[in-house]
Design an enzyme around this catalytic site. Structure first.
Site, PDB file in Angstrom:
ATOM      1  N   LYS A 197     -35.118  17.077 -11.363  1.00  0.00           N
ATOM      2  CA  LYS A 197     -35.999  18.241 -11.318  1.00  0.00           C
ATOM      3  C   LYS A 197     -35.387  19.229 -10.351  1.00  0.00           C
ATOM      4  CE  LYS A 197     -40.637  19.867 -10.381  1.00  0.00           C
ATOM      5  NZ  LYS A 197     -42.010  19.494 -10.035  1.00  0.00           N
ATOM      6  N   ARG A 207     -47.023  28.332 -11.208  1.00  0.00           N
ATOM      7  CA  ARG A 207     -47.671  28.451  -9.894  1.00  0.00           C
ATOM      8  C   ARG A 207     -48.989  29.207 -10.035  1.00  0.00           C
ATOM      9  NH1 ARG A 207     -42.592  27.937  -6.346  1.00  0.00           N
ATOM     10  NH2 ARG A 207     -41.836  25.997  -7.285  1.00  0.00           N
ATOM     11  N   ARG A 218     -39.067  24.725  -2.446  1.00  0.00           N
ATOM     12  CA  ARG A 218     -39.019  23.261  -2.505  1.00  0.00           C
ATOM     13  C   ARG A 218     -37.586  22.733  -2.427  1.00  0.00           C
ATOM     14  NH1 ARG A 218     -44.229  22.667  -3.900  1.00  0.00           N
ATOM     15  NH2 ARG A 218     -45.126  23.638  -5.747  1.00  0.00           N
ATOM     16  N   LYS A 249     -35.756  18.585 -16.020  1.00  0.00           N
ATOM     17  CA  LYS A 249     -36.586  19.785 -15.924  1.00  0.00           C
ATOM     18  C   LYS A 249     -35.949  20.805 -15.006  1.00  0.00           C
ATOM     19  CE  LYS A 249     -41.108  20.925 -14.104  1.00  0.00           C
ATOM     20  NZ  LYS A 249     -42.316  20.363 -13.521  1.00  0.00           N
ATOM     21  N   SER A 275     -42.748  26.572 -17.775  1.00  0.00           N
ATOM     22  CA  SER A 275     -43.571  27.774 -17.894  1.00  0.00           C
ATOM     23  C   SER A 275     -42.759  29.059 -18.007  1.00  0.00           C
ATOM     24  CB  SER A 275     -44.520  27.859 -16.699  1.00  0.00           C
ATOM     25  OG  SER A 275     -43.794  27.901 -15.479  1.00  0.00           O
TER      26      SER A 275
HETATM   27  C1  PBG Z   1     -45.080  20.067  -9.440  1.00  0.00           C
HETATM   28  C2  PBG Z   1     -44.775  20.648 -10.772  1.00  0.00           C
HETATM   29  C3  PBG Z   1     -44.276  21.918 -11.067  1.00  0.00           C
HETATM   30  C4  PBG Z   1     -44.171  21.995 -12.451  1.00  0.00           C
HETATM   31  C5  PBG Z   1     -44.617  20.796 -12.970  1.00  0.00           C
HETATM   32  N1  PBG Z   1     -44.961  19.975 -11.915  1.00  0.00           N
HETATM   33  C6  PBG Z   1     -44.006  23.066 -10.204  1.00  0.00           C
HETATM   34  C7  PBG Z   1     -43.074  22.997  -9.105  1.00  0.00           C
HETATM   35  O1  PBG Z   1     -42.347  22.013  -8.918  1.00  0.00           O
HETATM   36  O2  PBG Z   1     -43.047  23.962  -8.360  1.00  0.00           O
HETATM   37  C8  PBG Z   1     -43.669  23.175 -13.223  1.00  0.00           C
HETATM   38  C9  PBG Z   1     -43.976  23.167 -14.677  1.00  0.00           C
HETATM   39  C10 PBG Z   1     -43.708  24.449 -15.346  1.00  0.00           C
HETATM   40  O3  PBG Z   1     -43.176  25.408 -14.754  1.00  0.00           O
HETATM   41  O4  PBG Z   1     -44.032  24.547 -16.534  1.00  0.00           O
HETATM   42  N2  PBG Z   1     -46.213  19.245  -9.497  1.00  0.00           N
END
Ligand code: PBG
Length: 325
Positions: A197, A207, A218, A249, A275
């Site tokens: 990730k 967000r 992060r 991801k 997203s």
């Molecule tokens: C963290 C999480 C995130 C997403 C899924 N789980 C956001 C992040 O890591 O900041 C993002 C999913 C998306 O953008 O569709 N729990």
């Protein structure tokens, strides 16, 4: 004049021929729908950066999950937004917390027909918005977070979840969660490990979807987009710790990573079409810059071709409907 000795175009001559030789297909069962539920809502609320996606009420979540299952999706992935956030994300562990209630709701509604997954991370539940708890110096405390994840996994399992999706990128999270689930008698609950990730700008619209309170970034726990090799190291660790499935991801900028992980994995590999990827295509389609439906199907096909056994995508229910037709 010499004839071309080879004519690849022969296999493209008709729709029937192209259909016969297509190497990659996308089936509804390979699509998983991420869904958002917010505590205290009586009506679903649209997410402005993700047209067509909403923050559900508990009631509308049940209905939408039923519709997604009717469309043929392979599963749903639940995210929840609590009304009260605190430094340690208490609501994530509470059996009456919104995520655990939503899991129980969806399992009661469609749990015998589909795979119910839940995000296992603290970022929606902490007031500082980080995926873990903080040490005194403000850094994210890996090992203290593992204890919270272990308890969160047990709470989700008690609510009936089939698959937990640890997305916080803490070292050792899969092993800690596996041990906690097993000792609590939940050895059938599977782990979809977020293996690779990346710290991505393409999570922007998410967000908003989870009303994130994050300040900063992060980058001390999510991976650097410049690195491919460490995805393989993470994959080996997740497999050794007992991951049942791996996830990469985002998807589109990381198809090479997806391919590399798929090549070394002996468990199913998923990709998360995030997203920002959704928002980008939707915005371009709205502006008339590209044709929406074929663009979506091309994206999903490409992610499958790169090696994903299944895809988490906000288009899951809609695309499943087209693919069944
Ligand atoms: C963290 C999480 C995130 C997403 C899924 N789980 C956001 C992040 O890591 O900041 C993002 C999913 C998306 O953008 O569709 N729990």
């Amino acid at each position: 004049m010499a004839f071309p000795s080879s004519r690849p175009r022969r296999l493209r001559t008709s729709a029937a021929m192209r259909r016969l030789v297509a190497q990659t297909s996308v089936s509804p069962r390979q699509l998983v729908l991420p869904m958002f539920v917010a505590e205290g809502r009586s009506e679903p609320v649209p997410i402005s950066s993700m047209p067509g996606v909403v923050q559900h009420s508990r009631e509308s979540l049940r209905k939408a999950a039923t519709d997604a299952v009717a469309a043929g999706v392979g599963g749903v992935m639940l995210f929840a937004v609590p009304q009260h956030k605190d430094a340690v994300g208490s609501q994530a562990l509470d059996e009456h917390g919104i995520l655990n209630q939503a899991i129980a709701d969806v399992v009661a509604e469609v749990g015998d027909q589909t795979v119910v997954m839940a995000d296992l991370c603290l970022d929606e539940f902490t007031d500082h918005g980080h995926c873990g708890v903080l040490a005194d110096d403000g850094s994210v405390d890996n090992d203290a977070t593992l204890a919270r994840y272990a308890a969160m996994a047990v709470a989700q399992a008690a609510a009936g979840v089939h698959v937990v999706g640890p997305s916080g990128m803490m070292d050792g999270q899969v092993g800690a969660i596996r041990a906690a689930l097993d000792s609590a008698g939940h050895s059938d609950v599977a782990i979809l490990a977020y293996t690779a990730k990346y710290a991505s700008a393409f999570y922007g619209p998410f967000r908003e979807a989870v009303s994130s309170t994050l300040q900063g970034d992060r980058r001390t726990y999510q991976q650097d987009p410049a690195n491919g090799l460490e995805a393989l190291r993470e994959a080996a660790l997740d497999l050794a710790e007992g991951a049942d499935m791996l996830l990469v991801k985002p998807a589109l900028g990381y198809l090479d990573v997806l391919r590399a992980v798929a090549e070394v994995s002996d468990v199913p590999v998923a990709a998360y079409n995030v997203s920002g990827e959704y928002a980008m295509l939707e915005a371009a389609a709205r502006a008339g810059y590209l044709e929406r439906e074929p663009a979506i199907l091309e994206v999903l096909t490409s992610i499958r071709r790169a090696g994903a056994d299944f895809v988490l995508t906000y288009w899951a229910a809609e695309a499943a409907g087209w693919l069944r037709a």
